[in-house]
Motif scaffolding. Structure first.
Motif, PDB file in Angstrom:
ATOM      1  N   LYS A  48      74.127  44.010 -54.846  1.00  0.00           N
ATOM      2  CA  LYS A  48      74.338  45.454 -54.655  1.00  0.00           C
ATOM      3  C   LYS A  48      73.136  46.277 -55.098  1.00  0.00           C
ATOM      4  O   LYS A  48      72.722  47.208 -54.410  1.00  0.00           O
ATOM      5  N   SER A  49      72.570  45.954 -56.251  1.00  0.00           N
ATOM      6  CA  SER A  49      71.483  46.784 -56.781  1.00  0.00           C
ATOM      7  C   SER A  49      70.147  46.538 -56.096  1.00  0.00           C
ATOM      8  O   SER A  49      69.372  47.473 -55.882  1.00  0.00           O
ATOM      9  N   GLU A  50      69.872  45.280 -55.738  1.00  0.00           N
ATOM     10  CA  GLU A  50      68.567  44.958 -55.148  1.00  0.00           C
ATOM     11  C   GLU A  50      68.599  44.856 -53.624  1.00  0.00           C
ATOM     12  O   GLU A  50      67.573  44.622 -52.996  1.00  0.00           O
ATOM     13  N   LYS A  51      69.790  44.980 -53.054  1.00  0.00           N
ATOM     14  CA  LYS A  51      69.962  44.959 -51.590  1.00  0.00           C
ATOM     15  C   LYS A  51      69.345  43.705 -50.950  1.00  0.00           C
ATOM     16  O   LYS A  51      68.682  43.763 -49.936  1.00  0.00           O
ATOM     17  N   ARG A  52      69.593  42.551 -51.615  1.00  0.00           N
ATOM     18  CA  ARG A  52      69.129  41.277 -51.066  1.00  0.00           C
ATOM     19  C   ARG A  52      70.180  40.217 -51.358  1.00  0.00           C
ATOM     20  O   ARG A  52      70.932  40.324 -52.325  1.00  0.00           O
ATOM     21  N   ALA A  53      70.227  39.216 -50.489  1.00  0.00           N
ATOM     22  CA  ALA A  53      71.219  38.151 -50.627  1.00  0.00           C
ATOM     23  C   ALA A  53      70.764  36.931 -49.844  1.00  0.00           C
ATOM     24  O   ALA A  53      69.770  36.981 -49.120  1.00  0.00           O
ATOM     25  N   VAL A  54      71.512  35.854 -49.981  1.00  0.00           N
ATOM     26  CA  VAL A  54      71.302  34.662 -49.162  1.00  0.00           C
ATOM     27  C   VAL A  54      72.425  34.625 -48.135  1.00  0.00           C
ATOM     28  O   VAL A  54      73.600  34.703 -48.487  1.00  0.00           O
ATOM     29  N   ALA A  55      72.040  34.533 -46.867  1.00  0.00           N
ATOM     30  CA  ALA A  55      73.011  34.467 -45.772  1.00  0.00           C
ATOM     31  C   ALA A  55      72.920  33.097 -45.102  1.00  0.00           C
ATOM     32  O   ALA A  55      71.828  32.545 -44.944  1.00  0.00           O
ATOM     33  N   HIS A 111      67.056  33.931 -47.446  1.00  0.00           N
ATOM     34  CA  HIS A 111      67.001  35.059 -48.369  1.00  0.00           C
ATOM     35  C   HIS A 111      66.636  36.280 -47.538  1.00  0.00           C
ATOM     36  O   HIS A 111      65.640  36.262 -46.805  1.00  0.00           O
ATOM     37  N   MET A 112      67.444  37.327 -47.615  1.00  0.00           N
ATOM     38  CA  MET A 112      67.207  38.459 -46.714  1.00  0.00           C
ATOM     39  C   MET A 112      67.337  39.814 -47.375  1.00  0.00           C
ATOM     40  O   MET A 112      68.065  39.973 -48.351  1.00  0.00           O
ATOM     41  N   ASP A 113      66.618  40.759 -46.810  1.00  0.00           N
ATOM     42  CA  ASP A 113      66.702  42.167 -47.174  1.00  0.00           C
ATOM     43  C   ASP A 113      67.918  42.714 -46.434  1.00  0.00           C
ATOM     44  O   ASP A 113      67.967  42.686 -45.194  1.00  0.00           O
ATOM     45  N   LEU A 114      68.899  43.202 -47.166  1.00  0.00           N
ATOM     46  CA  LEU A 114      70.140  43.650 -46.549  1.00  0.00           C
ATOM     47  C   LEU A 114      70.002  44.971 -45.801  1.00  0.00           C
ATOM     48  O   LEU A 114      70.797  45.245 -44.899  1.00  0.00           O
ATOM     49  N   GLU A 115      69.029  45.788 -46.168  1.00  0.00           N
ATOM     50  CA  GLU A 115      68.837  47.050 -45.446  1.00  0.00           C
ATOM     51  C   GLU A 115      68.062  46.837 -44.149  1.00  0.00           C
ATOM     52  O   GLU A 115      68.422  47.384 -43.114  1.00  0.00           O
ATOM     53  N   LYS A 116      67.014  46.029 -44.200  1.00  0.00           N
ATOM     54  CA  LYS A 116      66.199  45.766 -43.004  1.00  0.00           C
ATOM     55  C   LYS A 116      66.797  44.671 -42.128  1.00  0.00           C
ATOM     56  O   LYS A 116      66.403  44.506 -40.984  1.00  0.00           O
ATOM     57  N   ARG A 117      67.747  43.909 -42.701  1.00  0.00           N
ATOM     58  CA  ARG A 117      68.400  42.799 -41.991  1.00  0.00           C
ATOM     59  C   ARG A 117      67.382  41.790 -41.489  1.00  0.00           C
ATOM     60  O   ARG A 117      67.446  41.324 -40.353  1.00  0.00           O
ATOM     61  N   LYS A 118      66.423  41.435 -42.384  1.00  0.00           N
ATOM     62  CA  LYS A 118      65.433  40.425 -42.010  1.00  0.00           C
ATOM     63  C   LYS A 118      65.117  39.535 -43.198  1.00  0.00           C
ATOM     64  O   LYS A 118      65.315  39.924 -44.356  1.00  0.00           O
ATOM     65  N   ALA A 119      64.627  38.348 -42.887  1.00  0.00           N
ATOM     66  CA  ALA A 119      64.272  37.375 -43.915  1.00  0.00           C
ATOM     67  C   ALA A 119      63.101  37.876 -44.746  1.00  0.00           C
ATOM     68  O   ALA A 119      62.161  38.481 -44.216  1.00  0.00           O
ATOM     69  N   ILE A 120      63.197  37.624 -46.063  1.00  0.00           N
ATOM     70  CA  ILE A 120      62.115  37.981 -46.985  1.00  0.00           C
ATOM     71  C   ILE A 120      61.876  36.806 -47.932  1.00  0.00           C
ATOM     72  O   ILE A 120      62.769  35.981 -48.143  1.00  0.00           O
ATOM     73  N   PRO A 121      60.674  36.717 -48.500  1.00  0.00           N
ATOM     74  CA  PRO A 121      60.400  35.618 -49.437  1.00  0.00           C
ATOM     75  C   PRO A 121      61.331  35.655 -50.653  1.00  0.00           C
ATOM     76  O   PRO A 121      61.727  36.723 -51.122  1.00  0.00           O
ATOM     77  N   ILE A 122      61.661  34.486 -51.153  1.00  0.00           N
ATOM     78  CA  ILE A 122      62.459  34.369 -52.367  1.00  0.00           C
ATOM     79  C   ILE A 122      61.558  34.771 -53.534  1.00  0.00           C
ATOM     80  O   ILE A 122      60.456  34.233 -53.680  1.00  0.00           O
ATOM     81  N   PRO A 123      61.989  35.733 -54.366  1.00  0.00           N
ATOM     82  CA  PRO A 123      61.160  36.136 -55.505  1.00  0.00           C
ATOM     83  C   PRO A 123      60.842  34.946 -56.416  1.00  0.00           C
ATOM     84  O   PRO A 123      61.664  34.032 -56.565  1.00  0.00           O
TER      85      PRO A 123
END
Length: 138
Positions: A48-55, A111-123
């Motif tokens: 919720k706070s970072e707007k990222r998740a694994v789908a 690992h994805m950005d939930l706002e942009k709905r695209k894959a992003i690198p895992i921190p």
């Protein structure tokens, strides 16, 4: 592998054949996924706070034994592989009474950005926690 689920087969989870329906295996594995990812810091609050998740991108389920109403179950889970943007993990479901393997699933998640709905690198901090839990080759 860590324990990520403990529960039972409710009578409403049976299908007309008198066994737990495939829908419920998937639901229990999904619950186990939340426990697994929370164990490395990717919790509901982080999502919720970072707007990222694994789908989930891919899932391969194997069924080894049938279960019916009243049977106690547990799931053990672990990470198998980590790359720049993806993670492969597995869940194995057992009957609690005799530790019979009931079903397993291997999943590939992105690992994805939930706002942009695209894959992003895992921190890097999350990647380090994931890699620390990978099986050690001997």
């Amino acid at each position: 592998m860590i324990e990520t689920y403990r529960g039972f087969v409710d009578p409403h989870q049976e299908d007309v054949l008198g066994h737990m329906n495939v829908t419920w295996y998937t639901a229990k594995f999904d619950e186990a996924s939340w426990h697994l990812f929370t164990s490395v810091g990717l919790s509901k609050d982080t999502v919720k706070s970072e707007k990222r998740a694994v789908a989930a991108l891919e899932a391969k389920t194997k069924f080894m034994a049938e279960v019916s109403a009243g049977e106690l179950l547990y799931i053990k889970s672990g990470f198998l592989e980590v790359s720049d943007k993806t993670v492969r993990f597995q869940h194995i479901m057992y009957k609690a009474q005799d530790h019979t393997e009931v079903a397993s699933v291997q999943l590939l998640g992105v690992h994805m950005d939930l706002e942009k709905r695209k894959a992003i690198p895992i921190p890097q901090d999350l990647r380090a926690k994931l890699e620390a839990l990978l099986p050690q080759l001997s």
